[in-house]
Design a protein around this motif. Sequence first.
Motif, PDB file in Angstrom:
ATOM      1  N   ASN A   1       1.117  -1.521   0.022  1.00  0.00           N
ATOM      2  CA  ASN A   1       0.335   0.207   0.167  1.00  0.00           C
ATOM      3  C   ASN A   1       1.006   1.470   0.060  1.00  0.00           C
ATOM      4  O   ASN A   1       2.180   0.890   0.419  1.00  0.00           O
ATOM      5  N   ARG A   2       0.076   1.889  -0.168  1.00  0.00           N
ATOM      6  CA  ARG A   2       0.901   3.979  -0.561  1.00  0.00           C
ATOM      7  C   ARG A   2       0.921   4.027   1.025  1.00  0.00           C
ATOM      8  O   ARG A   2      -0.482   4.305   2.140  1.00  0.00           O
ATOM      9  N   PRO A   3       1.803   5.267   1.162  1.00  0.00           N
ATOM     10  CA  PRO A   3       1.101   5.714   3.141  1.00  0.00           C
ATOM     11  C   PRO A   3       0.430   6.634   3.031  1.00  0.00           C
ATOM     12  O   PRO A   3       0.986   7.780   3.161  1.00  0.00           O
ATOM     13  N   LEU A   4      -0.896   6.381   3.060  1.00  0.00           N
ATOM     14  CA  LEU A   4      -2.348   7.145   3.050  1.00  0.00           C
ATOM     15  C   LEU A   4      -2.026   7.980   3.814  1.00  0.00           C
ATOM     16  O   LEU A   4      -1.748   7.166   4.961  1.00  0.00           O
ATOM     17  N   GLU A   5      -2.802   9.307   4.246  1.00  0.00           N
ATOM     18  CA  GLU A   5      -3.060   9.783   5.839  1.00  0.00           C
ATOM     19  C   GLU A   5      -4.381   9.759   6.648  1.00  0.00           C
ATOM     20  O   GLU A   5      -3.615   8.851   7.525  1.00  0.00           O
ATOM     21  N   GLY A   6      -5.048   8.218   5.959  1.00  0.00           N
ATOM     22  CA  GLY A   6      -5.294   7.696   6.925  1.00  0.00           C
ATOM     23  C   GLY A   6      -4.845   6.255   7.893  1.00  0.00           C
ATOM     24  O   GLY A   6      -5.705   5.507   8.439  1.00  0.00           O
ATOM     25  N   PHE A   7      -3.843   5.537   7.554  1.00  0.00           N
ATOM     26  CA  PHE A   7      -3.070   4.975   7.649  1.00  0.00           C
ATOM     27  C   PHE A   7      -2.339   4.858   9.167  1.00  0.00           C
ATOM     28  O   PHE A   7      -2.182   6.033   9.748  1.00  0.00           O
ATOM     29  N   THR A   8      -2.211   3.599   9.836  1.00  0.00           N
ATOM     30  CA  THR A   8      -1.739   3.673  11.003  1.00  0.00           C
ATOM     31  C   THR A   8      -0.948   5.120  11.257  1.00  0.00           C
ATOM     32  O   THR A   8      -0.629   5.340  11.951  1.00  0.00           O
ATOM     33  N   LEU A   9       0.116   3.699  10.434  1.00  0.00           N
ATOM     34  CA  LEU A   9       1.489   4.644  10.676  1.00  0.00           C
ATOM     35  C   LEU A   9       1.930   6.235  10.523  1.00  0.00           C
ATOM     36  O   LEU A   9       2.375   6.795  11.683  1.00  0.00           O
ATOM     37  N   PRO A  10       1.264   6.834   9.551  1.00  0.00           N
ATOM     38  CA  PRO A  10       1.497   7.997   9.388  1.00  0.00           C
ATOM     39  C   PRO A  10       0.823   8.769  10.726  1.00  0.00           C
ATOM     40  O   PRO A  10       1.339   9.649  11.791  1.00  0.00           O
ATOM     41  N   LYS A  11      -0.235   7.946  11.631  1.00  0.00           N
ATOM     42  CA  LYS A  11      -0.536   8.805  13.095  1.00  0.00           C
ATOM     43  C   LYS A  11       0.285   8.554  14.040  1.00  0.00           C
ATOM     44  O   LYS A  11       0.652   9.510  15.032  1.00  0.00           O
ATOM     45  N   LEU A  12       1.029   7.433  14.011  1.00  0.00           N
ATOM     46  CA  LEU A  12       2.240   7.260  14.748  1.00  0.00           C
ATOM     47  C   LEU A  12       3.065   8.348  14.879  1.00  0.00           C
ATOM     48  O   LEU A  12       3.565   9.036  16.331  1.00  0.00           O
ATOM     49  N   LEU A  13       3.143   8.532  13.421  1.00  0.00           N
ATOM     50  CA  LEU A  13       5.039   9.346  13.614  1.00  0.00           C
ATOM     51  C   LEU A  13       4.047  11.183  13.336  1.00  0.00           C
ATOM     52  O   LEU A  13       5.297  11.709  14.355  1.00  0.00           O
ATOM     53  N   TRP A  14       2.740  11.350  13.723  1.00  0.00           N
ATOM     54  CA  TRP A  14       2.005  12.809  13.822  1.00  0.00           C
ATOM     55  C   TRP A  14       2.304  12.504  15.583  1.00  0.00           C
ATOM     56  O   TRP A  14       3.239  13.684  15.829  1.00  0.00           O
ATOM     57  N   VAL A  15       2.762  12.019  16.482  1.00  0.00           N
ATOM     58  CA  VAL A  15       1.839  11.624  17.723  1.00  0.00           C
ATOM     59  C   VAL A  15       3.807  12.514  18.138  1.00  0.00           C
ATOM     60  O   VAL A  15       3.903  12.762  19.082  1.00  0.00           O
ATOM     61  N   LYS A  16       4.467  11.111  17.687  1.00  0.00           N
ATOM     62  CA  LYS A  16       5.992  11.343  17.676  1.00  0.00           C
ATOM     63  C   LYS A  16       5.899  12.687  17.668  1.00  0.00           C
ATOM     64  O   LYS A  16       6.654  13.383  19.058  1.00  0.00           O
ATOM     65  N   GLU A  17       5.986  13.180  16.849  1.00  0.00           N
ATOM     66  CA  GLU A  17       6.784  14.574  16.022  1.00  0.00           C
ATOM     67  C   GLU A  17       5.767  15.703  16.793  1.00  0.00           C
ATOM     68  O   GLU A  17       6.201  16.682  17.095  1.00  0.00           O
ATOM     69  N   ASN A  18       4.162  15.642  17.246  1.00  0.00           N
ATOM     70  CA  ASN A  18       3.492  16.755  17.090  1.00  0.00           C
ATOM     71  C   ASN A  18       3.567  16.569  19.519  1.00  0.00           C
ATOM     72  O   ASN A  18       3.471  17.511  19.684  1.00  0.00           O
ATOM     73  N   GLU A  19       3.522  15.622  19.272  1.00  0.00           N
ATOM     74  CA  GLU A  19       2.774  14.798  20.980  1.00  0.00           C
ATOM     75  C   GLU A  19       3.652  13.701  21.772  1.00  0.00           C
ATOM     76  O   GLU A  19       3.630  13.091  22.223  1.00  0.00           O
ATOM     77  N   PRO A  20       5.219  14.637  21.209  1.00  0.00           N
ATOM     78  CA  PRO A  20       6.080  13.974  21.960  1.00  0.00           C
ATOM     79  C   PRO A  20       5.798  13.503  23.340  1.00  0.00           C
ATOM     80  O   PRO A  20       6.501  12.296  24.073  1.00  0.00           O
ATOM     81  N   ALA A  21       5.497  14.292  24.459  1.00  0.00           N
ATOM     82  CA  ALA A  21       5.486  13.804  26.179  1.00  0.00           C
ATOM     83  C   ALA A  21       4.242  11.921  26.269  1.00  0.00           C
ATOM     84  O   ALA A  21       5.157  11.231  27.443  1.00  0.00           O
ATOM     85  N   ILE A  22       3.303  12.307  24.921  1.00  0.00           N
ATOM     86  CA  ILE A  22       2.695  11.515  25.338  1.00  0.00           C
ATOM     87  C   ILE A  22       3.349   9.942  24.345  1.00  0.00           C
ATOM     88  O   ILE A  22       3.175   8.701  25.315  1.00  0.00           O
ATOM     89  N   PHE A  23       3.712  10.625  22.830  1.00  0.00           N
ATOM     90  CA  PHE A  23       4.814   9.579  22.545  1.00  0.00           C
ATOM     91  C   PHE A  23       5.443   8.307  23.795  1.00  0.00           C
ATOM     92  O   PHE A  23       5.828   7.233  23.476  1.00  0.00           O
ATOM     93  N   ALA A  24       5.836   9.518  24.566  1.00  0.00           N
ATOM     94  CA  ALA A  24       7.170   8.595  25.042  1.00  0.00           C
ATOM     95  C   ALA A  24       6.574   8.056  26.781  1.00  0.00           C
ATOM     96  O   ALA A  24       6.983   7.073  26.603  1.00  0.00           O
ATOM     97  N   GLN A  25       5.027   8.259  27.091  1.00  0.00           N
ATOM     98  CA  GLN A  25       4.335   7.049  27.633  1.00  0.00           C
ATOM     99  C   GLN A  25       3.921   5.953  27.415  1.00  0.00           C
ATOM    100  O   GLN A  25       3.368   5.078  27.727  1.00  0.00           O
ATOM    101  N   ALA A  26       3.749   5.559  25.329  1.00  0.00           N
ATOM    102  CA  ALA A  26       3.055   4.767  24.836  1.00  0.00           C
ATOM    103  C   ALA A  26       3.901   3.227  25.321  1.00  0.00           C
ATOM    104  O   ALA A  26       5.231   3.129  24.969  1.00  0.00           O
ATOM    105  N   ALA A  27       3.192   2.176  25.356  1.00  0.00           N
ATOM    106  CA  ALA A  27       4.292   1.362  25.724  1.00  0.00           C
ATOM    107  C   ALA A  27       3.280   0.082  24.667  1.00  0.00           C
ATOM    108  O   ALA A  27       4.256  -1.135  24.052  1.00  0.00           O
ATOM    109  N   SER A  28       2.227   0.211  23.831  1.00  0.00           N
ATOM    110  CA  SER A  28       2.135  -0.512  22.646  1.00  0.00           C
ATOM    111  C   SER A  28       0.270   0.368  22.118  1.00  0.00           C
ATOM    112  O   SER A  28      -0.088   1.544  23.086  1.00  0.00           O
ATOM    113  N   PHE A  29       0.466   0.197  21.017  1.00  0.00           N
ATOM    114  CA  PHE A  29      -0.959   0.689  20.121  1.00  0.00           C
ATOM    115  C   PHE A  29      -1.655  -0.596  19.880  1.00  0.00           C
ATOM    116  O   PHE A  29      -1.328  -1.570  18.932  1.00  0.00           O
TER     117      PHE A  29
END
Length: 498
Positions: free
Chosen positions: A127-155
């Motif tokens: 698949n192409r990495p379209l906006e709706g898929f989960t990986l781009p969302k994980l990267l968005w949280v990593k870049e925009n909400e680093p404190a939340i990403f740091a607490q993540a143990a699983s998705f």
Amino acid sequence: MMKYVIGVDLGTSAVKVLLVDQKGAVVAQASQPYPLAQPKPGYSEQDPEDWMRGVTAAIHELLAKTDVAPTAIEGLSYSGQMHGLVLLDAQGNVLRPAILWNDTRTTAQSAEITAKMGAQFLAITRNRPLEGFTLPKLLWVKENEPAIFAQAASFVLPKDYVRYRMTGHLEMELSDAAGTVMLDVAGKKWSDEICEAFGIPTSLCPPLVEATKQVGTLTPAYAALSGLDPATAVFGGGADNACGAIGAGVLQPQQAMCSIGTSGVVLTYEPDATADYHGHLHLFNHAAPNAFYSMGVTLAAGYSLSWFKHTFAPDEEFTPFVNSAATSIPGAHGLLFTPYLVGERTPYADAAIRGSFIGVDSKQTRADFVRAVLEGITFSFRDILEIYAANGKAFKQLVSIGGGAKSPLWLQMQADVFNTPIVRLTSEQGPGLGAAMLAAVGLGWFATLQDCAAQFVQVKQVYQPDPAAVTQYQKLYDCYRDVYPATKNLTARLIDFQ
Ligand SMILES: Nc1ncnc2c1ncn2[C@@H]1O[C@H](COP(=O)(O)OP(=O)(O)O)[C@@H](O)[C@H]1O
Ligand SMILES: O=C(CO)[C@@H](O)[C@H](O)COP(=O)(O)O
């Protein structure tokens, strides 16, 4: 004694639960809606707690509607809206609202993935990495909400979260995991290469489970809360489109379905992972063992109709509102609608495009607008069928499911716009029935999903194309195709005014 299974369909607009007996009869159903938050343009979020409240209330309602004893309900499984990111901390607590499949805030992250991995990404994930898929969302949280990403143990994904809360077992089911685009789809395993390339710790990825595998039973606490028996066997479940295909009996090559839920989907069964649509269609693992499916997605199908109804006719019932389109004619007296309310996925992967009404005239009535909305949504499905046709695939018939399949007028419109017979089933609840079928097969009631489909999937009616309407709709579709290129830049400029 008759035995039963429950299918839980965790949709975007509502959860639908179905109680199905061993013969495949839907003996009771219940539904509970939940809200969708759009805090900013392009954002789409839900509170996982709302899913839990909805599922539990729907199960209560279901049990209250029948005198079936909870002990006669042997198994339960799920169908879930795909791709939604649910981030959990080490204790299993939800860290932020779920970011849904129709959230398009992730254009930059999608571009970043393409720039970094390009063709290799398509080769692994199919698949192409379209906006709706989960990986781009994980990267968005990593870049925009680093404190939340740091607490993540699983998705997990939406229905996997609900299953976790009901059983205490944290797993991700394979057909849904494919929609994260972090999976080696042909190899049926997490892709270390992708996790490494984007700095996602593999510890975030839960163990994978197959759709018909029993993950456990209900926790005593959830059994007490819901009124179900604690011994109820709980199975993996599947992505809603995979389950929709199962519930529509789309389990052989050349079989295809059309689903009008919040999103819209045209999907066909793929016996192996060799099909190559060069990223123009999605290719995911099926919930049927070792099989796959391809599909194209309209982001706002039923959603366009719901938007139009709640904006312009909030107090009317859905069915008469939809039926009012019968007083109009094909082409709605010169009015065309494009359903790009939240951007589009297939055939235009474009988060910035927005919808339009073209050809507004003083003689048109509200019925013309309702008809134009139905027709525009249906033309967007025709766009997907054109991709299949360009790849040498034409279907003898399409099974229609989802909320849109409640309307005979819309079913006939599909037959006319696609120039293809449309099959209506006895229940339009394809994903919920598919979920129940996964439990039925998991319990060993049937050896295969195909055997189960032969018993559970019943045709109600076939809608044949009407030649005069087919001719009209061909001309209108030719106009529809020209709307996207003509409005692309214009609607993108208007986003600044939202
Ligand atoms: N009576 C009806 N006739 C036609 N379409 C309907 C009717 N009732 C609901 N719908 C459409 O069905 C959609 C919901 O379908 P559903 O399959 O339940 O969606 P989801 O699984 O995304 O929650 C709504 O967005 C609405 O446009
Ligand atoms: O994003 C997709 C498929 O890729 C959507 O089809 C979602 O899976 C939501 O489905 P519905 O709520 O419309 O059934």
